[in-house]
Design a protein around this motif. Sequence first.
Motif, PDB file in Angstrom:
ATOM      1  N   ALA A  90     -25.749  31.869 -47.216  1.00  0.00           N
ATOM      2  CA  ALA A  90     -25.824  30.918 -46.108  1.00  0.00           C
ATOM      3  C   ALA A  90     -27.251  30.456 -45.858  1.00  0.00           C
ATOM      4  CB  ALA A  90     -25.274  31.558 -44.834  1.00  0.00           C
ATOM      5  N   CYS A  91     -27.341  29.241 -45.297  1.00  0.00           N
ATOM      6  CA  CYS A  91     -28.618  28.728 -44.794  1.00  0.00           C
ATOM      7  C   CYS A  91     -28.321  27.718 -43.696  1.00  0.00           C
ATOM      8  CB  CYS A  91     -29.454  28.095 -45.911  1.00  0.00           C
ATOM      9  SG  CYS A  91     -28.855  26.485 -46.483  1.00  0.00           S
ATOM     10  N   ASP A  92     -29.374  27.314 -42.966  1.00  0.00           N
ATOM     11  CA  ASP A  92     -29.261  26.295 -41.934  1.00  0.00           C
ATOM     12  C   ASP A  92     -28.878  24.971 -42.590  1.00  0.00           C
ATOM     13  OD1 ASP A  92     -29.625  24.355 -39.981  1.00  0.00           O
ATOM     14  OD2 ASP A  92     -31.602  25.077 -39.366  1.00  0.00           O
ATOM     15  N   PRO A 118     -23.151  22.305 -50.876  1.00  0.00           N
ATOM     16  CA  PRO A 118     -22.430  23.402 -50.228  1.00  0.00           C
ATOM     17  C   PRO A 118     -21.599  22.921 -49.060  1.00  0.00           C
ATOM     18  CG  PRO A 118     -24.709  23.391 -49.536  1.00  0.00           C
ATOM     19  CD  PRO A 118     -24.591  22.340 -50.607  1.00  0.00           C
ATOM     20  N   PRO A 119     -20.492  23.589 -48.797  1.00  0.00           N
ATOM     21  CA  PRO A 119     -19.704  23.310 -47.593  1.00  0.00           C
ATOM     22  C   PRO A 119     -20.418  23.811 -46.344  1.00  0.00           C
ATOM     23  CG  PRO A 119     -18.415  24.439 -49.278  1.00  0.00           C
ATOM     24  CD  PRO A 119     -19.848  24.568 -49.656  1.00  0.00           C
ATOM     25  N   VAL A 120     -19.852  23.479 -45.193  1.00  0.00           N
ATOM     26  CA  VAL A 120     -20.442  23.846 -43.906  1.00  0.00           C
ATOM     27  C   VAL A 120     -19.422  24.667 -43.114  1.00  0.00           C
ATOM     28  CG1 VAL A 120     -21.346  22.964 -41.721  1.00  0.00           C
ATOM     29  CG2 VAL A 120     -21.921  21.805 -43.874  1.00  0.00           C
ATOM     30  N   LEU A 121     -19.858  25.811 -42.618  1.00  0.00           N
ATOM     31  CA  LEU A 121     -19.006  26.643 -41.759  1.00  0.00           C
ATOM     32  C   LEU A 121     -19.371  26.404 -40.301  1.00  0.00           C
ATOM     33  CD1 LEU A 121     -18.681  30.141 -43.497  1.00  0.00           C
ATOM     34  CD2 LEU A 121     -17.388  28.034 -43.884  1.00  0.00           C
ATOM     35  N   VAL A 122     -18.357  26.417 -39.447  1.00  0.00           N
ATOM     36  CA  VAL A 122     -18.545  26.189 -38.016  1.00  0.00           C
ATOM     37  C   VAL A 122     -17.859  27.300 -37.230  1.00  0.00           C
ATOM     38  CG1 VAL A 122     -18.745  23.689 -38.297  1.00  0.00           C
ATOM     39  CG2 VAL A 122     -16.493  24.704 -37.881  1.00  0.00           C
ATOM     40  N   SER A 123     -18.298  27.474 -35.988  1.00  0.00           N
ATOM     41  CA  SER A 123     -17.742  28.555 -35.162  1.00  0.00           C
ATOM     42  C   SER A 123     -16.557  28.113 -34.324  1.00  0.00           C
ATOM     43  CB  SER A 123     -18.830  29.111 -34.231  1.00  0.00           C
ATOM     44  OG  SER A 123     -19.279  28.109 -33.336  1.00  0.00           O
ATOM     45  N   LEU A 134     -22.613  32.237 -36.479  1.00  0.00           N
ATOM     46  CA  LEU A 134     -22.539  30.779 -36.343  1.00  0.00           C
ATOM     47  C   LEU A 134     -22.774  30.328 -34.907  1.00  0.00           C
ATOM     48  CD1 LEU A 134     -19.454  30.218 -38.652  1.00  0.00           C
ATOM     49  CD2 LEU A 134     -21.691  29.158 -39.003  1.00  0.00           C
ATOM     50  N   GLU A 135     -22.306  31.114 -33.943  1.00  0.00           N
ATOM     51  CA  GLU A 135     -22.519  30.750 -32.540  1.00  0.00           C
ATOM     52  C   GLU A 135     -24.001  30.762 -32.187  1.00  0.00           C
ATOM     53  OE1 GLU A 135     -20.068  33.558 -30.531  1.00  0.00           O
ATOM     54  OE2 GLU A 135     -18.204  32.487 -30.994  1.00  0.00           O
ATOM     55  N   ARG A 136     -24.769  31.606 -32.879  1.00  0.00           N
ATOM     56  CA  ARG A 136     -26.207  31.689 -32.596  1.00  0.00           C
ATOM     57  C   ARG A 136     -27.010  30.662 -33.395  1.00  0.00           C
ATOM     58  NH1 ARG A 136     -27.385  38.237 -31.993  1.00  0.00           N
ATOM     59  NH2 ARG A 136     -25.361  38.764 -31.075  1.00  0.00           N
ATOM     60  N   THR A 137     -26.515  30.282 -34.548  1.00  0.00           N
ATOM     61  CA  THR A 137     -27.299  29.418 -35.436  1.00  0.00           C
ATOM     62  C   THR A 137     -26.857  27.964 -35.430  1.00  0.00           C
ATOM     63  OG1 THR A 137     -25.820  29.839 -37.313  1.00  0.00           O
ATOM     64  CG2 THR A 137     -27.700  31.337 -37.028  1.00  0.00           C
ATOM     65  N   GLY A 138     -25.592  27.694 -35.085  1.00  0.00           N
ATOM     66  CA  GLY A 138     -25.023  26.380 -35.323  1.00  0.00           C
ATOM     67  C   GLY A 138     -24.480  26.304 -36.735  1.00  0.00           C
TER      68      GLY A 138
END
Length: 230
Positions: free
Chosen positions: A40-42, A64-69, A132-136
């Motif tokens: 993972a990365c920002d 890469p795909p994007v993961l969300v919370s 994810l909640e902490r990073t976006g």
Amino acid sequence: MQRYGTSNDDDRESAIEAASLTLQRGGLAVIPTDTVYGIACDAFDSSAVKALLRAKGRGREMPPPVLVSAATTLDALAVKVPGYARALVEAFWPGPLTIVCHQQTSLQWDLGETRGTVAVRMPDHDLTREVLERTGPLAVSSANRTGQPAATDADEAERMLGEEVDVLVDDGPAPGGEASTIVDVTGSQGRILRLGALSLERLNEVLEPLGATLTTETEPAEDPAPAEEA
């Protein structure tokens, strides 16, 4: 590389905090998901995305795909999301479903050669969502060197990527062990780009009452950018 376990509440919090801070500072982290382990990365840090692609040994043609919370984040990242896609999201998020959508043109990021699309997923894994909640939103690809099987535990991930990442969170074997199913929803009919943990039959069970179905047929001239998802 620092490796963190999650055997008790204190260790778990330390692992989440270390991964979150590393990602917020532009570093790379291996984190568990509900399918396989991911690197993972920002998503909004273009240098970090380049580092992620280098770590996996792949080029910009495989963004890469994007993961969300939260499912509500989808509309911040994507536009023109069709009704059948929202039905799939309601049924299978959080879970092993990645949807490839038209991306918001205002997004200030560079995930690679996306051809105007973004692949989005909400994982069914509490620890991942806490990060994810902490990073976006995070750019997250399967934790492996391209061409090798995705890591299903921390040892496999460390063997392939340990020298490339700053933090590795060991949360035991990935509960799913199979990558997500990827569906292209940029057209009037959805297309499966990769079969994974969700079968075509399960997806179509949701859509058939709506008068919609998915297909596995491809249209090479219009294919969105490929994604390798966790």
